[in-house]
Design an enzyme around this catalytic site. Structure first.
Site, PDB file in Angstrom:
ATOM      1  CG  HIS A 119      40.089 -19.793  47.989  1.00  0.00           C
ATOM      2  ND1 HIS A 119      39.798 -19.187  49.186  1.00  0.00           N
ATOM      3  CD2 HIS A 119      40.789 -18.878  47.272  1.00  0.00           C
ATOM      4  CE1 HIS A 119      40.302 -17.957  49.183  1.00  0.00           C
ATOM      5  NE2 HIS A 119      40.916 -17.745  48.032  1.00  0.00           N
ATOM      6  CG  ASP A 198      34.406 -21.652  45.840  1.00  0.00           C
ATOM      7  OD1 ASP A 198      34.053 -20.692  45.124  1.00  0.00           O
ATOM      8  OD2 ASP A 198      35.491 -21.693  46.449  1.00  0.00           O
ATOM      9  CD  GLN A 201      39.113 -18.236  40.804  1.00  0.00           C
ATOM     10  OE1 GLN A 201      39.127 -17.686  39.697  1.00  0.00           O
ATOM     11  NE2 GLN A 201      39.624 -17.654  41.872  1.00  0.00           N
ATOM     12  CE  LYS A 224      38.040 -14.823  43.674  1.00  0.00           C
ATOM     13  NZ  LYS A 224      39.421 -14.397  43.885  1.00  0.00           N
ATOM     14  CB  CYS A 365      43.680 -18.554  49.493  1.00  0.00           C
ATOM     15  SG  CYS A 365      43.950 -16.832  49.855  1.00  0.00           S
TER      16      CYS A 365
END
Lengths: 407, 118
Positions: A119, A198, A201, A224, A365
């Site tokens: 991202h 990261d 997600q 999220k 993104c």
């Protein structure tokens, strides 16, 4: 198996919009009543500042706020809540690392490694740091099915690599990277490497364990994973956090301030200048409690079943007309990003919206990834705990509607 | 009400003035950063008037229809009048109500045209 009907009843948005077919949770998730209630009750019942008031409602706010820090620490199995820093989101978490650590340790000729499936929030900060410091940015590639080239890490990582910044799960392809194995192998090549994960997600669907992963930093966002917007997490190893300088200066993060010098609090306070998003943090606590109650393993298996059905049905129904990016269901989360005939994603999303279906379109993104895949803008349908097979069938009907109009 | 009216779909499927002019007097491109859509416009002028105009590029139905309708309107117009065209003129040409995000698509051809005649 999840009782989706029961879960839907926990989300008031389905009362406001009973026909809503929400397939954009990868962008942001819907919010359950418990999160809305908890966030609101801070403003209604004890909206005082934290850490300083010597009165009951301030103590209450502090307890709830710090209680969430403990919950987050447990949620990712962090050794200590002092390693949990509240930020505005994954993006700010990444920028914090760049400013507070990256700028101190990266020098000309050093190498920073990331991947082509990042991202922008875990790509642009490192790219800009590399440009500023005249360092080299190396990018781990993917194969045609969207699997990371993690078997050839020595092509990318060397003794010169100071930082590996890598996503756990791709927000476009849905690919779940074998992150633990990658970290083990990266450390074999270079034991001094700093690994930043990261997990934006991953946190909504997968159990995270920072000690088991053996990463150095891990970042994710509240919104999220059923929590409020504007709240994110950065976890970092204590010894690295101790080395780092503050990112923002101001109130609450200082021990003593003199005309000529300031003594800062240790982590996490050092990184949390000013009055934070108290309601957001407290609401995030409720989101974690909700996820814990349903069980992340149950959510993951529900989604896995759903993406298997979705991929099968979409391919069965549309064959050559649809091109779904990324690996097969067993290596991805419940994300189906696709191109459909020659239909432009803008038109597709608009025509799906006419049928009450919310999807995301564009580059999501992740422009370097789209360029790598030679893909123009794409359409993304993502599924979460409140979606079921009926939503897959509705998506199929929606695509047929779009095909009829545009053909 | 669907924004995919007959007029929009007709101009999307059979756009007027699609292509590019050789040796144009004026040309410009505009890009929609949301989806990477591009519209390129080429123009031939005589004195202060547009005598021919073509556009090409990839786009959604709204941007293609908008380019097609705009190119029809622009042909024969004075450049000074073209410079005055704005959002309201495009909305009127398309004859549909657009959300903010789709307005971007609709205005892309006008952006390219204005760049060209600047």
């Amino acid at each position: 198996m999840l009782d989706v009907k029961k879960i839907k009843a926990d989300f008031p948005i389905f009362k406001t919009h009973p026909e809503l077919i929400y397939l954009d949770s990868t962008s942001t998730s819907l919010k359950p009543q418990s999160v809305i209630h908890k966030t609101m009750s801070y403003y209604r019942d004890y909206s005082a500042n934290i850490h300083r008031g010597i009165y009951k409602i301030s103590d209450h706010a502090t307890e709830e706020f710090e209680g969430t820090r403990n919950l987050v620490a447990e949620f990712i199995n962090a050794p200590s809540p002092a390693e949990i820093i509240f930020t505005r989101g994954t993006t700010e978490s990444m920028n914090l690392i760049v400013y507070a650590l990256g700028r101190q340790i990266i020098e000309q000729g050093d190498e920073i490694v990331t991947t082509i499936m990042e991202h922008h929030s875990n790509f642009v900060p490192w790219q800009q740091l590399a440009i500023e410091k005249k360092a080299t940015l190396k990018i781990i590639d993917i194969d045609e099915s969207g699997i990371l080239d993690s078997n050839n890490l020595d092509k990318y990582i060397s003794k010169k690599t100071k930082i590996l910044a890598i996503t756990y799960i791709s927000n476009v392809l849905g690919t779940i990277n074998p992150i633990k194995e990658i970290i083990i192998n990266a450390r074999k090549i270079n034991p001094n490497i700093i690994v930043i994960v990261d997990a934006a997600q991953a946190s909504p669907h997968h159990k995270l364990d920072v000690q088991d992963l053996d990463c150095d930093f891990l970042a994710f966002s509240g919104h999220k994973m059923l929590g409020p917007t504007g709240i994110g997490i950065l976890w970092g190893r204590q010894k690295l956090l101790d080395q780092m300088k503050p990112f923002n200066y101001g109130g609450d993060m200082v021990e003593e301030v003199y005309i000529d010098k300031t003594i800062f609090h240790p982590s996490p306070s050092k990184f949390e200048a000013g009055t934070p998003h108290i309601a957001g943090v407290i609401g995030m606590g409720a989101a974690i409690e909700y996820l814990n109650r349903i069980g992340l393993d149950n959510i993951a298996s529900h989604e896995n079943r759903l993406i298997k059905i979705a991929l099968n049905r979409l391919n069965e129904e549309f064959g050559e007309e649809i091109n779904i990016l990324g690996p097969d269901f067993d290596q991805k989360v419940a994300i189906a990003t696709f191109t459909f005939n020659d239909c432009h994603p803008h038109d597709l999303a608009q025509l799906l919206d006419e049928e009450g279906i919310a999807v995301r379109i564009g580059f999501h993104c992740a422009m370097p990834l789209h360029t790598r895949l030679k893909a123009h803008a794409t359409t993304r349908a993502s599924f979460y705990l409140y979606n079921d097979e009926a939503d897959v069938e509705n998506l199929i009907e929606g695509l047929k509607h779009a095909r009829r109009v545009l053909a | 009400m669907s924004i995919y009216s007959e007029i929009i779909l007709h101009h999307y499927k059979h756009p007027s003035n699609y292509g590019s002019l050789e040796h144009p007097d004026l040309k410009a491109t505009a890009v929609n950063t949301v989806c990477g859509d591009k519209v390129a416009i080429t123009i031939k002028k005589k004195h202060d008037k547009i005598v021919d105009i073509k556009f090409e590029g990839s786009g959604c139905a709204i941007s293609i229809a908008s380019a097609s309708l705009l190119s029809e309107k622009a042909k024969g117009m004075k450049i000074v009048d073209l410079q005055k065209l704005d959002r309201a003129d495009i909305v009127k040409l398309l004859g549909i109500e657009l959300s903010a995000s789709r307005l971007k698509c609709a205005l892309l051809p006008l952006e390219a045209l204005k760049k060209a005649v600047l």
